[in-house]
Write a protein that holds these residues in place. Sequence first.
Motif, PDB file in Angstrom:
ATOM      1  N   GLU A  73       0.988  -1.175  -0.070  1.00 22.34           N
ATOM      2  CA  GLU A  73       0.129   0.017  -0.298  1.00 22.34           C
ATOM      3  C   GLU A  73       0.871   1.164  -0.074  1.00 22.34           C
ATOM      4  O   GLU A  73       0.675   2.245  -0.831  1.00 22.34           O
ATOM      5  CB  GLU A  73      -0.890   0.151   1.283  1.00 22.34           C
ATOM      6  N   ALA A  74       2.053   1.170   0.765  1.00 21.98           N
ATOM      7  CA  ALA A  74       2.633   2.454   1.007  1.00 21.98           C
ATOM      8  C   ALA A  74       3.588   2.594  -0.519  1.00 21.98           C
ATOM      9  O   ALA A  74       3.833   3.597  -0.838  1.00 21.98           O
ATOM     10  CB  ALA A  74       3.710   2.301   2.114  1.00 21.98           C
ATOM     11  N   LEU A  75       4.011   1.340  -1.062  1.00 20.66           N
ATOM     12  CA  LEU A  75       4.708   1.387  -2.346  1.00 20.66           C
ATOM     13  C   LEU A  75       4.052   2.045  -3.311  1.00 20.66           C
ATOM     14  O   LEU A  75       4.357   2.920  -4.099  1.00 20.66           O
ATOM     15  CB  LEU A  75       5.375   0.099  -2.677  1.00 20.66           C
ATOM     16  N   GLY A  76       2.457   1.720  -3.516  1.00 18.81           N
ATOM     17  CA  GLY A  76       1.676   2.146  -4.479  1.00 18.81           C
ATOM     18  C   GLY A  76       1.391   3.792  -4.396  1.00 18.81           C
ATOM     19  O   GLY A  76       1.360   4.467  -5.358  1.00 18.81           O
ATOM     20  N   ASN A  77       1.301   4.033  -2.789  1.00 21.48           N
ATOM     21  CA  ASN A  77       1.102   5.507  -2.772  1.00 21.48           C
ATOM     22  C   ASN A  77       2.395   6.351  -3.142  1.00 21.48           C
ATOM     23  O   ASN A  77       2.162   7.325  -3.785  1.00 21.48           O
ATOM     24  CB  ASN A  77       0.681   5.730  -1.458  1.00 21.48           C
ATOM     25  N   THR A  78       3.516   5.655  -3.029  1.00 21.52           N
ATOM     26  CA  THR A  78       4.781   6.783  -3.146  1.00 21.52           C
ATOM     27  C   THR A  78       4.963   6.451  -4.653  1.00 21.52           C
ATOM     28  O   THR A  78       5.557   7.415  -5.254  1.00 21.52           O
ATOM     29  CB  THR A  78       5.957   5.754  -2.622  1.00 21.52           C
ATOM     30  N   ASP A  79       4.441   5.614  -5.419  1.00 22.12           N
ATOM     31  CA  ASP A  79       4.629   5.265  -6.846  1.00 22.12           C
ATOM     32  C   ASP A  79       3.543   6.133  -7.555  1.00 22.12           C
ATOM     33  O   ASP A  79       3.961   7.193  -8.477  1.00 22.12           O
ATOM     34  CB  ASP A  79       4.471   3.846  -7.459  1.00 22.12           C
ATOM     35  N   GLU A  80       2.531   6.414  -7.007  1.00 21.26           N
ATOM     36  CA  GLU A  80       1.289   7.744  -7.472  1.00 21.26           C
ATOM     37  C   GLU A  80       2.055   8.745  -7.172  1.00 21.26           C
ATOM     38  O   GLU A  80       1.720   9.712  -8.077  1.00 21.26           O
ATOM     39  CB  GLU A  80      -0.030   7.188  -6.816  1.00 21.26           C
ATOM     40  N   LEU A  81       2.573   9.031  -6.052  1.00 22.10           N
ATOM     41  CA  LEU A  81       3.302  10.453  -5.889  1.00 22.10           C
ATOM     42  C   LEU A  81       4.231  10.741  -6.802  1.00 22.10           C
ATOM     43  O   LEU A  81       4.298  11.800  -7.254  1.00 22.10           O
ATOM     44  CB  LEU A  81       3.949  10.606  -4.342  1.00 22.10           C
ATOM     45  N   SER A  82       5.197   9.762  -7.318  1.00 22.57           N
ATOM     46  CA  SER A  82       6.160  10.045  -8.371  1.00 22.57           C
ATOM     47  C   SER A  82       5.433  10.301  -9.587  1.00 22.57           C
ATOM     48  O   SER A  82       5.750  11.226 -10.613  1.00 22.57           O
ATOM     49  CB  SER A  82       7.167   8.895  -8.396  1.00 22.57           C
ATOM     50  N   SER A  83       4.252   9.594  -9.978  1.00 29.96           N
ATOM     51  CA  SER A  83       3.828  10.044 -11.263  1.00 29.96           C
ATOM     52  C   SER A  83       2.848  11.265 -11.252  1.00 29.96           C
ATOM     53  O   SER A  83       2.951  11.885 -12.280  1.00 29.96           O
ATOM     54  CB  SER A  83       2.541   8.700 -11.244  1.00 29.96           C
ATOM     55  N   ALA A  84       2.419  11.635 -10.126  1.00 31.55           N
ATOM     56  CA  ALA A  84       1.791  12.921  -9.976  1.00 31.55           C
ATOM     57  C   ALA A  84       3.062  14.191 -10.048  1.00 31.55           C
ATOM     58  O   ALA A  84       2.479  15.203 -10.720  1.00 31.55           O
ATOM     59  CB  ALA A  84       1.093  13.194  -8.511  1.00 31.55           C
ATOM     60  N   ILE A  85       4.012  13.839  -9.543  1.00 32.23           N
ATOM     61  CA  ILE A  85       5.140  14.860  -9.639  1.00 32.23           C
ATOM     62  C   ILE A  85       5.597  14.958 -11.128  1.00 32.23           C
ATOM     63  O   ILE A  85       5.855  16.240 -11.512  1.00 32.23           O
ATOM     64  CB  ILE A  85       6.168  14.697  -8.777  1.00 32.23           C
ATOM     65  N   GLY A  86       5.705  13.799 -11.670  1.00 30.81           N
ATOM     66  CA  GLY A  86       6.028  13.766 -13.175  1.00 30.81           C
ATOM     67  C   GLY A  86       5.060  14.695 -14.052  1.00 30.81           C
ATOM     68  O   GLY A  86       5.435  15.226 -14.886  1.00 30.81           O
ATOM     69  N   LEU A  87       3.695  14.624 -13.622  1.00 30.48           N
ATOM     70  CA  LEU A  87       2.749  15.377 -14.586  1.00 30.48           C
ATOM     71  C   LEU A  87       2.965  16.803 -14.367  1.00 30.48           C
ATOM     72  O   LEU A  87       3.004  17.746 -15.019  1.00 30.48           O
ATOM     73  CB  LEU A  87       1.250  14.892 -14.088  1.00 30.48           C
ATOM     74  N   ALA A  88       3.143  17.371 -13.060  1.00 27.30           N
ATOM     75  CA  ALA A  88       3.433  18.540 -12.561  1.00 27.30           C
ATOM     76  C   ALA A  88       4.472  19.086 -13.335  1.00 27.30           C
ATOM     77  O   ALA A  88       4.597  20.195 -13.795  1.00 27.30           O
ATOM     78  CB  ALA A  88       3.470  18.692 -11.157  1.00 27.30           C
ATOM     79  N   ARG A  89       5.574  18.444 -13.533  1.00 25.77           N
ATOM     80  CA  ARG A  89       6.884  18.732 -13.796  1.00 25.77           C
ATOM     81  C   ARG A  89       6.620  18.989 -15.525  1.00 25.77           C
ATOM     82  O   ARG A  89       7.204  19.931 -15.914  1.00 25.77           O
ATOM     83  CB  ARG A  89       8.007  17.514 -13.956  1.00 25.77           C
ATOM     84  N   GLU A  90       5.821  18.139 -15.902  1.00 27.71           N
ATOM     85  CA  GLU A  90       5.519  18.427 -17.516  1.00 27.71           C
ATOM     86  C   GLU A  90       4.802  19.899 -17.682  1.00 27.71           C
ATOM     87  O   GLU A  90       5.267  20.635 -18.686  1.00 27.71           O
ATOM     88  CB  GLU A  90       4.453  17.478 -18.129  1.00 27.71           C
ATOM     89  N   PHE A  91       3.813  20.132 -16.886  1.00 24.79           N
ATOM     90  CA  PHE A  91       3.296  21.727 -16.995  1.00 24.79           C
ATOM     91  C   PHE A  91       4.263  22.623 -16.628  1.00 24.79           C
ATOM     92  O   PHE A  91       4.392  23.798 -17.165  1.00 24.79           O
ATOM     93  CB  PHE A  91       2.391  21.659 -15.899  1.00 24.79           C
ATOM     94  N   CYS A  92       5.328  22.302 -15.822  1.00 26.92           N
ATOM     95  CA  CYS A  92       6.212  23.391 -15.248  1.00 26.92           C
ATOM     96  C   CYS A  92       7.262  23.758 -16.471  1.00 26.92           C
ATOM     97  O   CYS A  92       7.767  24.574 -16.550  1.00 26.92           O
ATOM     98  CB  CYS A  92       7.057  22.939 -13.967  1.00 26.92           C
ATOM     99  N   LEU A  93       7.830  22.387 -17.024  1.00 28.71           N
ATOM    100  CA  LEU A  93       8.451  22.584 -18.189  1.00 28.71           C
ATOM    101  C   LEU A  93       7.787  23.356 -19.314  1.00 28.71           C
ATOM    102  O   LEU A  93       8.548  24.167 -19.851  1.00 28.71           O
ATOM    103  CB  LEU A  93       8.990  21.439 -18.743  1.00 28.71           C
ATOM    104  N   ASP A  94       6.576  23.295 -19.482  1.00 24.23           N
ATOM    105  CA  ASP A  94       5.978  24.107 -20.556  1.00 24.23           C
ATOM    106  C   ASP A  94       6.030  25.542 -20.276  1.00 24.23           C
ATOM    107  O   ASP A  94       6.080  26.438 -21.113  1.00 24.23           O
ATOM    108  CB  ASP A  94       4.498  23.589 -20.918  1.00 24.23           C
ATOM    109  N   LYS A  95       6.073  25.985 -19.031  1.00 21.09           N
ATOM    110  CA  LYS A  95       6.053  27.404 -18.620  1.00 21.09           C
ATOM    111  C   LYS A  95       7.576  27.619 -18.261  1.00 21.09           C
ATOM    112  O   LYS A  95       7.715  28.886 -18.144  1.00 21.09           O
ATOM    113  CB  LYS A  95       5.414  27.451 -17.373  1.00 21.09           C
ATOM    114  N   GLY A  96       8.609  26.832 -18.455  1.00 26.77           N
ATOM    115  CA  GLY A  96       9.830  27.427 -18.711  1.00 26.77           C
ATOM    116  C   GLY A  96      10.494  27.433 -16.947  1.00 26.77           C
ATOM    117  O   GLY A  96      11.429  28.188 -16.959  1.00 26.77           O
ATOM    118  N   HIS A  97       9.810  26.708 -16.005  1.00 28.09           N
ATOM    119  CA  HIS A  97      10.435  26.964 -14.770  1.00 28.09           C
ATOM    120  C   HIS A  97      11.559  26.275 -14.423  1.00 28.09           C
ATOM    121  O   HIS A  97      12.020  25.115 -15.010  1.00 28.09           O
ATOM    122  CB  HIS A  97       9.099  26.246 -13.616  1.00 28.09           C
ATOM    123  N   MET A  98      12.498  27.133 -13.714  1.00 29.89           N
ATOM    124  CA  MET A  98      13.883  26.663 -13.742  1.00 29.89           C
ATOM    125  C   MET A  98      14.107  25.754 -12.563  1.00 29.89           C
ATOM    126  O   MET A  98      15.316  25.025 -12.438  1.00 29.89           O
ATOM    127  CB  MET A  98      14.785  27.997 -13.395  1.00 29.89           C
TER     128      MET A  98
END
Length: 231
Positions: A73-98
């Motif tokens: 359960e903890a591993l799944g939540n941590t994996d989901e967290l990494s995926s959520a951060i990965g999605l946020a990162r894509e939005f941030c890259l599109d905006k040129g955040h450093m």
Amino acid sequence: MTSFVIKPALLRCVVRTSRFIGDHRTKKPLCSRRSYATDGDNRVPKIYTKTGDKGFSSTFTGERRPKEDHIFEALGNTDELSSAIGLAREFCLDKGHMFTYQLDKIQCILQDVGSNIATPQSSARESHIKRTKFTAQPIADMETWIDTFTAELPPLTNFILPSGGKSSAALHLARTVCRRAERSVAPIVRSGEADPDVAKFLNRLSDYLFTVARYAAMKEGNEEKIYKRPE
């Protein structure tokens, strides 16, 4: 749970944090094409193993546990967290955040978090513990990042709602997933089955995600939505 329960000896795509560079849209691959192959073995592995078809999975120490076990359960939540951060990162890259290199680094550290969780101390040999030990350095790094962003942000005088543009909202979503991951890891740490610094890291990560979400909104010139009691 294959995202985390992989023998370290087979990992060929471990990204050393010191190798991060500013341009994360580089076409140079972070991992070797032989990421999952042992030396001298060029066979292409299958993504499915069928070992979990009966509802059980393995920890790094070799234990077979039901998939609803608190470890998975903890591993799944941590994996989901990494995926959520990965999605946020894509939005941030599109905006040129450093700061996206920080999100890259955090995703790699979350792999280390997963390795530690997947190695219950009660069944781990010394070799297991040595390979999956989690240190406090990432916590100190995040505190430095938080302090740097906070110094540029206006004082927080009201409750804010997840808002401020796609980058900010996605980072807030990652923050809520992080809180869930922390809640699932806390009892594992209390029982002595995982390193205490794992729980501390997740606690600090949620603070970081809140702060960087506000920072992203500010840099994009987007207004954060303030909580108001409904009339």
